[in-house]
Motif scaffolding. Structure first.
Motif, PDB file in Angstrom:
ATOM      1  N   HIS A 177      10.230   4.362  -8.079  1.00 65.17           N
ATOM      2  CA  HIS A 177      11.685   4.473  -8.023  1.00 65.17           C
ATOM      3  C   HIS A 177      12.172   4.245  -6.588  1.00 65.17           C
ATOM      4  CE1 HIS A 177      11.195   5.811 -12.033  1.00 65.17           C
ATOM      5  NE2 HIS A 177      10.780   7.036 -11.724  1.00 65.17           N
ATOM      6  N   TYR A 178      13.400   3.734  -6.472  1.00 66.12           N
ATOM      7  CA  TYR A 178      13.926   3.325  -5.174  1.00 66.12           C
ATOM      8  C   TYR A 178      15.376   3.753  -5.042  1.00 66.12           C
ATOM      9  CZ  TYR A 178      15.814   0.200  -1.557  1.00 66.12           C
ATOM     10  OH  TYR A 178      16.445  -0.319  -0.449  1.00 66.12           O
ATOM     11  N   VAL A 179      15.756   4.253  -3.867  1.00 66.35           N
ATOM     12  CA  VAL A 179      17.142   4.626  -3.607  1.00 66.35           C
ATOM     13  C   VAL A 179      17.488   4.272  -2.165  1.00 66.35           C
ATOM     14  CG1 VAL A 179      16.507   6.967  -2.961  1.00 66.35           C
ATOM     15  CG2 VAL A 179      18.827   6.508  -3.718  1.00 66.35           C
ATOM     16  N   ASP A 180      18.714   3.807  -1.935  1.00 71.18           N
ATOM     17  CA  ASP A 180      19.179   3.588  -0.567  1.00 71.18           C
ATOM     18  C   ASP A 180      20.662   3.921  -0.470  1.00 71.18           C
ATOM     19  OD1 ASP A 180      20.780   1.331  -1.274  1.00 71.18           O
ATOM     20  OD2 ASP A 180      19.142  -0.069  -0.899  1.00 71.18           O
ATOM     21  N   VAL A 185      12.305  -3.449  -2.662  1.00 71.17           N
ATOM     22  CA  VAL A 185      12.707  -3.410  -4.070  1.00 71.17           C
ATOM     23  C   VAL A 185      11.730  -4.216  -4.921  1.00 71.17           C
ATOM     24  CG1 VAL A 185      14.506  -4.036  -5.718  1.00 71.17           C
ATOM     25  CG2 VAL A 185      15.135  -3.066  -3.504  1.00 71.17           C
ATOM     26  N   GLU A 186      11.328  -5.367  -4.440  1.00 73.67           N
ATOM     27  CA  GLU A 186      10.386  -6.208  -5.190  1.00 73.67           C
ATOM     28  C   GLU A 186       9.105  -5.452  -5.522  1.00 73.67           C
ATOM     29  OE1 GLU A 186       7.818 -10.378  -4.625  1.00 73.67           O
ATOM     30  OE2 GLU A 186       9.136  -9.652  -3.018  1.00 73.67           O
ATOM     31  N   LEU A 187       8.544  -4.767  -4.529  1.00 72.20           N
ATOM     32  CA  LEU A 187       7.286  -4.059  -4.757  1.00 72.20           C
ATOM     33  C   LEU A 187       7.501  -2.783  -5.571  1.00 72.20           C
ATOM     34  CD1 LEU A 187       5.635  -4.610  -1.267  1.00 72.20           C
ATOM     35  CD2 LEU A 187       5.031  -5.687  -3.442  1.00 72.20           C
ATOM     36  N   ASN A 212       0.829  -1.203   0.000  1.00 70.62           N
ATOM     37  CA  ASN A 212       0.000   0.000   0.000  1.00 70.62           C
ATOM     38  C   ASN A 212       0.865   1.255   0.000  1.00 70.62           C
ATOM     39  OD1 ASN A 212      -2.382  -1.468   0.023  1.00 70.62           O
ATOM     40  ND2 ASN A 212      -2.564  -1.456   2.256  1.00 70.62           N
ATOM     41  N   LEU A 213       1.941   1.210   0.763  1.00 68.02           N
ATOM     42  CA  LEU A 213       2.839   2.359   0.832  1.00 68.02           C
ATOM     43  C   LEU A 213       3.555   2.584  -0.499  1.00 68.02           C
ATOM     44  CD1 LEU A 213       4.361   4.531   2.556  1.00 68.02           C
ATOM     45  CD2 LEU A 213       6.061   2.749   3.014  1.00 68.02           C
ATOM     46  N   VAL A 214       4.155   1.530  -1.028  1.00 74.08           N
ATOM     47  CA  VAL A 214       4.948   1.650  -2.248  1.00 74.08           C
ATOM     48  C   VAL A 214       4.088   2.080  -3.432  1.00 74.08           C
ATOM     49  CG1 VAL A 214       6.259   0.321  -3.958  1.00 74.08           C
ATOM     50  CG2 VAL A 214       6.755   0.055  -1.518  1.00 74.08           C
ATOM     51  N   SER A 215       2.883   1.531  -3.511  1.00 72.39           N
ATOM     52  CA  SER A 215       2.015   1.844  -4.649  1.00 72.39           C
ATOM     53  C   SER A 215       1.414   3.245  -4.568  1.00 72.39           C
ATOM     54  CB  SER A 215       0.886   0.813  -4.743  1.00 72.39           C
ATOM     55  OG  SER A 215       0.069   0.848  -3.575  1.00 72.39           O
ATOM     56  N   SER A 216       1.552   3.905  -3.418  1.00 69.93           N
ATOM     57  CA  SER A 216       0.948   5.227  -3.241  1.00 69.93           C
ATOM     58  C   SER A 216       1.927   6.369  -3.462  1.00 69.93           C
ATOM     59  CB  SER A 216       0.363   5.346  -1.824  1.00 69.93           C
ATOM     60  OG  SER A 216       1.401   5.354  -0.848  1.00 69.93           O
ATOM     61  N   THR A 217       3.187   6.035  -3.807  1.00 75.01           N
ATOM     62  CA  THR A 217       4.192   7.083  -3.968  1.00 75.01           C
ATOM     63  C   THR A 217       4.992   6.875  -5.241  1.00 75.01           C
ATOM     64  OG1 THR A 217       6.000   8.241  -2.823  1.00 75.01           O
ATOM     65  CG2 THR A 217       5.993   5.842  -2.695  1.00 75.01           C
ATOM     66  N   ARG A 218       5.793   7.851  -5.596  1.00 77.05           N
ATOM     67  CA  ARG A 218       6.601   7.749  -6.814  1.00 77.05           C
ATOM     68  C   ARG A 218       8.039   7.336  -6.525  1.00 77.05           C
ATOM     69  NH1 ARG A 218       5.939  13.152 -10.145  1.00 77.05           N
ATOM     70  NH2 ARG A 218       7.201  11.930 -11.596  1.00 77.05           N
ATOM     71  N   VAL A 219       8.535   7.672  -5.322  1.00 73.87           N
ATOM     72  CA  VAL A 219       9.923   7.380  -4.965  1.00 73.87           C
ATOM     73  C   VAL A 219       9.989   6.925  -3.511  1.00 73.87           C
ATOM     74  CG1 VAL A 219      12.284   8.274  -4.774  1.00 73.87           C
ATOM     75  CG2 VAL A 219      10.749   9.164  -6.550  1.00 73.87           C
ATOM     76  N   VAL A 220      10.789   5.901  -3.252  1.00 71.69           N
ATOM     77  CA  VAL A 220      11.066   5.445  -1.891  1.00 71.69           C
ATOM     78  C   VAL A 220      12.555   5.609  -1.625  1.00 71.69           C
ATOM     79  CG1 VAL A 220      11.161   3.459  -0.333  1.00 71.69           C
ATOM     80  CG2 VAL A 220       9.166   3.783  -1.818  1.00 71.69           C
ATOM     81  N   ALA A 221      12.899   6.350  -0.566  1.00 75.46           N
ATOM     82  CA  ALA A 221      14.281   6.451  -0.090  1.00 75.46           C
ATOM     83  C   ALA A 221      14.377   5.617   1.176  1.00 75.46           C
ATOM     84  CB  ALA A 221      14.651   7.907   0.186  1.00 75.46           C
ATOM     85  N   ASN A 222      15.121   4.538   1.120  1.00 73.94           N
ATOM     86  CA  ASN A 222      15.154   3.562   2.203  1.00 73.94           C
ATOM     87  C   ASN A 222      16.400   3.745   3.067  1.00 73.94           C
ATOM     88  OD1 ASN A 222      14.806   1.363   3.843  1.00 73.94           O
ATOM     89  ND2 ASN A 222      15.216  -0.168   2.274  1.00 73.94           N
ATOM     90  N   ASP A 227      19.623  -9.410  -9.958  1.00 68.37           N
ATOM     91  CA  ASP A 227      19.274 -10.720 -10.513  1.00 68.37           C
ATOM     92  C   ASP A 227      17.777 -11.011 -10.397  1.00 68.37           C
ATOM     93  OD1 ASP A 227      21.906 -11.150 -11.178  1.00 68.37           O
ATOM     94  OD2 ASP A 227      22.354 -12.390  -9.425  1.00 68.37           O
ATOM     95  N   ARG A 228      17.197 -10.594  -9.293  1.00 71.12           N
ATOM     96  CA  ARG A 228      15.789 -10.925  -9.052  1.00 71.12           C
ATOM     97  C   ARG A 228      14.818  -9.952  -9.732  1.00 71.12           C
ATOM     98  NH1 ARG A 228      15.329 -12.562  -2.606  1.00 71.12           N
ATOM     99  NH2 ARG A 228      16.959 -14.164  -2.595  1.00 71.12           N
ATOM    100  N   TYR A 229      15.167  -8.667  -9.771  1.00 74.19           N
ATOM    101  CA  TYR A 229      14.150  -7.682 -10.116  1.00 74.19           C
ATOM    102  C   TYR A 229      14.487  -6.776 -11.290  1.00 74.19           C
ATOM    103  CZ  TYR A 229      12.881  -9.225  -5.451  1.00 74.19           C
ATOM    104  OH  TYR A 229      12.578 -10.009  -4.357  1.00 74.19           O
ATOM    105  N   ASN A 230      15.620  -6.965 -11.941  1.00 73.60           N
ATOM    106  CA  ASN A 230      15.963  -6.086 -13.054  1.00 73.60           C
ATOM    107  C   ASN A 230      14.932  -6.167 -14.174  1.00 73.60           C
ATOM    108  OD1 ASN A 230      17.922  -4.326 -14.569  1.00 73.60           O
ATOM    109  ND2 ASN A 230      17.883  -6.090 -15.940  1.00 73.60           N
ATOM    110  N   ASP A 231      14.521  -7.371 -14.537  1.00 78.28           N
ATOM    111  CA  ASP A 231      13.546  -7.513 -15.625  1.00 78.28           C
ATOM    112  C   ASP A 231      12.230  -6.830 -15.284  1.00 78.28           C
ATOM    113  OD1 ASP A 231      15.408  -8.920 -17.075  1.00 78.28           O
ATOM    114  OD2 ASP A 231      14.561 -10.905 -16.611  1.00 78.28           O
ATOM    115  N   ALA A 232      11.800  -6.969 -14.024  1.00 77.72           N
ATOM    116  CA  ALA A 232      10.549  -6.334 -13.608  1.00 77.72           C
ATOM    117  C   ALA A 232      10.689  -4.812 -13.626  1.00 77.72           C
ATOM    118  CB  ALA A 232      10.157  -6.806 -12.205  1.00 77.72           C
ATOM    119  N   CYS A 233      11.869  -4.313 -13.265  1.00 75.47           N
ATOM    120  CA  CYS A 233      12.097  -2.861 -13.303  1.00 75.47           C
ATOM    121  C   CYS A 233      12.052  -2.335 -14.730  1.00 75.47           C
ATOM    122  CB  CYS A 233      13.446  -2.535 -12.671  1.00 75.47           C
ATOM    123  SG  CYS A 233      13.489  -2.670 -10.877  1.00 75.47           S
TER     124      CYS A 233
END
Length: 275
Positions: free
Chosen positions: A79-82, A70-72, A46-56, A95-101
């Motif tokens: 977009h995601y940054v840490d 990252v998965e969600l 719910n959190l990830v889908s409600s925003t444009r960028v996540v800074a972790n 390896d897990r999520y590049n294709d989905a991105c």
């Protein structure tokens, strides 16, 4: 909350709203405070889908907390940054999520702190200058790390101990180890001549470019990032470019002391009874 100059609306989220409010109050800031635990996938989605960028910033270590985020983000195009320099996490994330991105348009950026922004941008600028001035790539780039403020936090030390204790059992660890110096190269990467991330034997001082040097403790984190950037930019730095990092020292005695200190610190982490 909204910034008048940028019109960016942002919120802070975590497991404890009361602690988050304390953080905001200590900095004299105001914004929405959201409760979210990364182990609660429904709340996290719910959190990830409600925003444009996540800074972790929820690490120590990141590897058991960041991958669900990252998965969600990959799923919803967020977009995601840490700020983590955990190489196994970088590897597992790609390896897990590049294709989905690629499919969703999400941009995922790890290591956006001291590890590894100065190294990554410095190498990019050096290679760009070489191309601009001489019309060719680089055969070798060496980053000399000068004096800097700051140091290792308790969280960073806890992360180092946790990663070394877990070994190849961590997600991405075996895959990163199998690629050697090119631990983070993309799937179509061709590798290169580097055999490691240190510019000299781990326990030796060096003299490069008129400077005494010692091994730089974060080279094993930063160097794979630089090599990955070279691969992603179609080897514009140089197809056979070598990359190393060293710590600049004012004189030989200081370099020797740094080597001894680094060796002692690593031994204290590697030997279980001493940890």
């Amino acid at each position: 909350a909204a910034s008048p100059s940028t019109r960016v609306r942002w919120a802070i989220a975590g497991r404890s709203p009361s602690k988050l409010k304390e953080v905001l109050a200590s900095d004299g800031m105001e914004c929405d405070v959201l409760e979210c635990d990364v182990t609660d996938m429904t709340a996290l989605e719910n959190l990830v889908s409600s925003t444009r960028v996540v800074a972790n910033y929820a690490g120590t270590p990141f590897i058991d907390k960041a991958l669900p985020v990252v998965e969600l983000c990959a799923k919803h195009g967020t977009h995601y940054v840490d700020i983590t320099g955990e190489v196994p996490l970088h590897r597992a994330s790609y390896d897990r999520y590049n294709d989905a991105c690629v499919a969703s348009g999400a941009i995922v950026l790890h290591g956006c702190g001291f590890d590894s922004v100065p190294s990554d941008l410095g190498a990019f600028m050096a290679a760009s200058a070489m191309c601009s001035r001489h019309g060719c790539g680089c055969s070798k780039i060496t980053s000399l790390m000068g004096a800097a403020s700051g140091g290792f936090s308790g969280g960073t030390l806890a992360t180092v101990v946790a990663l070394m204790a877990s070994g190849n059992a961590l997600p991405g660890a075996a895959e990163a180890a199998s690629r050697g110096a090119y631990a983070l190269d993309p799937s179509k990467g061709i590798g290169g001549p580097d055999k490691g991330s240190l510019a000299c034997a781990p326990w030796l001082v060096g003299y490069q470019h008129g400077k005494w040097t010692a091994p730089f403790i974060m080279a094993s984190v930063n160097a794979p990032v630089v090599r990955k950037s070279n691969a992603l930019l179609s080897y514009s730095y140089g197809r056979a470019m070598q990359y190393t990092e060293v710590q600049e020292c004012p004189n030989l005695p200081v370099a020797a002391m740094m080597v001894l200190g680094l060796g002692s610190a690593l031994l204290s982490i590697v030997i279980p009874p001493v940890r």
